[in-house]
Scaffold this motif. Structure first.
Motif, mmCIF file in Angstrom:
data_model
loop_
_atom_site.group_PDB
_atom_site.id
_atom_site.type_symbol
_atom_site.label_atom_id
_atom_site.label_comp_id
_atom_site.label_asym_id
_atom_site.label_seq_id
_atom_site.Cartn_x
_atom_site.Cartn_y
_atom_site.Cartn_z
ATOM 1 N N ASN A 1 0.817 -1.205 0.000
ATOM 2 C CA ASN A 1 0.000 0.000 0.000
ATOM 3 C C ASN A 1 0.854 1.259 0.000
ATOM 4 N N VAL A 2 2.153 1.110 -0.021
ATOM 5 C CA VAL A 2 3.044 2.269 0.042
ATOM 6 C C VAL A 2 2.877 3.156 -1.185
ATOM 7 N N SER A 3 2.651 2.562 -2.347
ATOM 8 C CA SER A 3 2.467 3.388 -3.540
ATOM 9 C C SER A 3 1.179 4.203 -3.451
ATOM 10 N N HIS A 4 0.126 3.643 -2.844
ATOM 11 C CA HIS A 4 -1.109 4.407 -2.643
ATOM 12 C C HIS A 4 -0.861 5.579 -1.690
ATOM 13 N N LEU A 5 -0.102 5.316 -0.659
ATOM 14 C CA LEU A 5 0.239 6.365 0.306
ATOM 15 C C LEU A 5 1.010 7.485 -0.374
ATOM 16 N N SER A 6 1.967 7.122 -1.192
ATOM 17 C CA SER A 6 2.779 8.099 -1.910
ATOM 18 C C SER A 6 1.920 8.938 -2.863
ATOM 19 N N LYS A 7 1.009 8.282 -3.575
ATOM 20 C CA LYS A 7 0.114 8.996 -4.493
ATOM 21 C C LYS A 7 -0.843 9.918 -3.733
ATOM 22 N N HIS A 8 -1.285 9.474 -2.560
ATOM 23 C CA HIS A 8 -2.209 10.274 -1.744
ATOM 24 C C HIS A 8 -1.611 11.644 -1.425
ATOM 25 N N PHE A 9 -0.314 11.660 -1.140
ATOM 26 C CA PHE A 9 0.355 12.919 -0.787
ATOM 27 C C PHE A 9 1.124 13.531 -1.949
ATOM 28 N N ALA A 10 1.164 12.853 -3.085
ATOM 29 C CA ALA A 10 1.862 13.328 -4.284
ATOM 30 C C ALA A 10 3.316 13.696 -3.997
ATOM 31 N N LYS A 11 3.980 12.781 -3.272
ATOM 32 C CA LYS A 11 5.416 12.956 -3.039
ATOM 33 C C LYS A 11 6.054 11.583 -2.871
ATOM 34 N N PRO A 12 7.360 11.499 -3.097
ATOM 35 C CA PRO A 12 8.043 10.209 -2.997
ATOM 36 C C PRO A 12 7.875 9.588 -1.610
ATOM 37 N N PRO A 13 7.772 8.266 -1.540
ATOM 38 C CA PRO A 13 7.536 7.620 -0.248
ATOM 39 C C PRO A 13 8.647 7.852 0.771
ATOM 40 N N GLY A 14 9.869 8.060 0.305
ATOM 41 C CA GLY A 14 10.978 8.312 1.225
ATOM 42 C C GLY A 14 10.885 9.648 1.935
ATOM 43 N N LEU A 15 10.044 10.552 1.455
ATOM 44 C CA LEU A 15 9.892 11.877 2.061
ATOM 45 C C LEU A 15 8.689 11.965 2.997
ATOM 46 N N LEU A 16 7.942 10.878 3.123
ATOM 47 C CA LEU A 16 6.760 10.897 3.979
ATOM 48 C C LEU A 16 7.150 10.921 5.450
ATOM 49 N N THR A 17 6.368 11.637 6.222
ATOM 50 C CA THR A 17 6.624 11.769 7.653
ATOM 51 C C THR A 17 5.636 10.907 8.442
ATOM 52 N N GLU A 18 5.873 10.791 9.731
ATOM 53 C CA GLU A 18 4.947 10.065 10.597
ATOM 54 C C GLU A 18 3.574 10.729 10.585
ATOM 55 N N ASP A 19 3.535 12.048 10.541
ATOM 56 C CA ASP A 19 2.248 12.756 10.468
ATOM 57 C C ASP A 19 1.512 12.419 9.176
ATOM 58 N N ASP A 20 2.250 12.301 8.062
ATOM 59 C CA ASP A 20 1.632 11.911 6.795
ATOM 60 C C ASP A 20 0.985 10.532 6.930
ATOM 61 N N ILE A 21 1.706 9.614 7.520
ATOM 62 C CA ILE A 21 1.200 8.251 7.677
ATOM 63 C C ILE A 21 -0.035 8.233 8.560
ATOM 64 N N ARG A 22 0.032 8.939 9.650
ATOM 65 C CA ARG A 22 -1.110 9.018 10.573
ATOM 66 C C ARG A 22 -2.331 9.605 9.850
ATOM 67 N N ASP A 23 -2.116 10.674 9.092
ATOM 68 C CA ASP A 23 -3.213 11.294 8.335
ATOM 69 C C ASP A 23 -3.797 10.324 7.307
ATOM 70 N N TYR A 24 -2.927 9.586 6.620
ATOM 71 C CA TYR A 24 -3.376 8.625 5.615
ATOM 72 C C TYR A 24 -4.230 7.522 6.248
ATOM 73 N N LEU A 25 -3.763 6.969 7.361
ATOM 74 C CA LEU A 25 -4.518 5.907 8.023
ATOM 75 C C LEU A 25 -5.853 6.436 8.558
ATOM 76 N N PHE A 26 -5.842 7.628 9.124
ATOM 77 C CA PHE A 26 -7.079 8.239 9.622
ATOM 78 C C PHE A 26 -8.055 8.471 8.468
ATOM 79 N N HIS A 27 -7.550 8.995 7.351
ATOM 80 C CA HIS A 27 -8.367 9.222 6.157
ATOM 81 C C HIS A 27 -8.954 7.891 5.651
ATOM 82 N N SER A 28 -8.134 6.836 5.667
ATOM 83 C CA SER A 28 -8.598 5.520 5.213
ATOM 84 C C SER A 28 -9.750 5.004 6.061
ATOM 85 N N ILE A 29 -9.711 5.278 7.360
ATOM 86 C CA ILE A 29 -10.755 4.809 8.277
ATOM 87 C C ILE A 29 -11.996 5.694 8.212
ATOM 88 N N THR A 30 -11.808 7.003 8.288
ATOM 89 C CA THR A 30 -12.949 7.909 8.450
ATOM 90 C C THR A 30 -13.606 8.348 7.149
#
Length: 81
Positions: free
Chosen positions: A22-51
């Protein structure tokens, strides 16, 4: 596909895990390379996926595990979530 995602697929295969991620979906969600994602990005993505997307808990748990694997194994970063 980015070199990091290719490296992750190799890491998954070497550990005999499914190469689907699912990392590629996460990267596309924020429109930036996966190596530049932060913990806040991940938390936001998971929250968005749930809510917002109303995805199942099993999907979110699988996404969390894939993202954790990517950060720890592929990037060699600490996981503090």
């Amino acid at each position: 596909m980015s070199q990091l995602l290719e490296k992750m697929k190799m890491d998954l295969t070497l550990k005999e895990y499914s190469p689907n991620t699912n990392v590629s979906h996460l990267s596309k969600h924020f429109a930036k390379p996966p190596g530049l994602l932060t913990e806040d990005d991940i938390r936001d993505y998971l929250f968005h996926s749930i809510t917002v997307r109303k995805l199942s808990s099993s999907f979110v748990n699988t996404a969390y595990s894939a993202i954790k694997f990517f950060f720890e194994t592929t990037l060699g970063r600490d996981w503090n979530m």
